[in-house]
Design a protein around this motif. Sequence first.
Motif, mmCIF file in Angstrom:
data_model
loop_
_atom_site.group_PDB
_atom_site.id
_atom_site.type_symbol
_atom_site.label_atom_id
_atom_site.label_comp_id
_atom_site.label_asym_id
_atom_site.label_seq_id
_atom_site.Cartn_x
_atom_site.Cartn_y
_atom_site.Cartn_z
ATOM 1 N N UNK A 1 0.835 -1.200 0.000
ATOM 2 C CA UNK A 1 0.000 0.000 0.000
ATOM 3 C C UNK A 1 0.870 1.251 0.000
ATOM 4 N N UNK A 2 0.465 2.219 -0.822
ATOM 5 C CA UNK A 2 1.215 3.457 -0.984
ATOM 6 C C UNK A 2 0.286 4.632 -0.704
ATOM 7 N N UNK A 3 0.782 5.614 0.031
ATOM 8 C CA UNK A 3 0.042 6.857 0.258
ATOM 9 C C UNK A 3 0.624 7.930 -0.648
ATOM 10 N N UNK A 4 -0.269 8.693 -1.290
ATOM 11 C CA UNK A 4 0.171 9.753 -2.187
ATOM 12 C C UNK A 4 0.076 11.110 -1.497
ATOM 13 N N UNK A 5 1.040 11.970 -1.820
ATOM 14 C CA UNK A 5 1.085 13.322 -1.292
ATOM 15 C C UNK A 5 1.462 14.278 -2.409
ATOM 16 N N UNK A 6 0.949 15.497 -2.327
ATOM 17 C CA UNK A 6 1.325 16.533 -3.277
ATOM 18 C C UNK A 6 2.338 17.429 -2.587
ATOM 19 N N UNK B 1 -8.968 9.132 -7.680
ATOM 20 C CA UNK B 1 -9.926 8.057 -7.932
ATOM 21 C C UNK B 1 -9.284 6.899 -8.701
ATOM 22 N N UNK B 2 -8.048 7.091 -9.133
ATOM 23 C CA UNK B 2 -7.363 6.078 -9.931
ATOM 24 C C UNK B 2 -6.716 5.013 -9.056
ATOM 25 N N UNK B 3 -6.457 3.883 -9.649
ATOM 26 C CA UNK B 3 -5.726 2.809 -8.972
ATOM 27 C C UNK B 3 -4.290 3.281 -8.758
ATOM 28 N N UNK B 4 -3.753 3.045 -7.549
ATOM 29 C CA UNK B 4 -2.382 3.433 -7.215
ATOM 30 C C UNK B 4 -1.525 2.165 -7.212
ATOM 31 N N UNK B 5 -0.524 2.145 -8.080
ATOM 32 C CA UNK B 5 0.365 0.990 -8.173
ATOM 33 C C UNK B 5 1.406 1.029 -7.059
ATOM 34 N N UNK B 6 1.832 -0.133 -6.571
ATOM 35 C CA UNK B 6 2.849 -0.160 -5.523
ATOM 36 C C UNK B 6 4.222 0.233 -6.055
#
Length: 124
Positions: free
Chosen positions: A31-36, A113-118
């Motif tokens: 699992x990956x968390x995204x940040x701007x 809303x997109x799938x986040x790849x590991x």
Amino acid sequence: MQISKRLLLGLGAATLIMESVVIQPAFAADKVSLFKVITAKDEIVIGIAEDDLAQMDGKNAGGIAKMLVAKGSMSVWRYAVHKSASGDLEQAPLHKIGLLASDSLRVEPYATPLKVLPIDETKK
């Protein structure tokens, strides 16, 4: 030889239960968390693995900012939108980058809303 519907249903349920018990923990590790990350010049999306995020104070954007200020720099994966083989859009790791601490820096959570790849550490 006929298989009864109950037996078939039972085998299907057992398979589903075993799949969720065995496979789900493997996905949790990816699992990956995204940040701007926003600077005076531009903004980018970065991804941090949950394992790495758990080691930061606060386990959120504030924790990333604190770590960046404390260390002065850190390496992260830059994420970008791309098309999968099936044509679907997804967030994928682009390449590893270095972030430098700056007064005009802001880090905030990034929802997609997109799938986040590991993150694939073999592509370093």
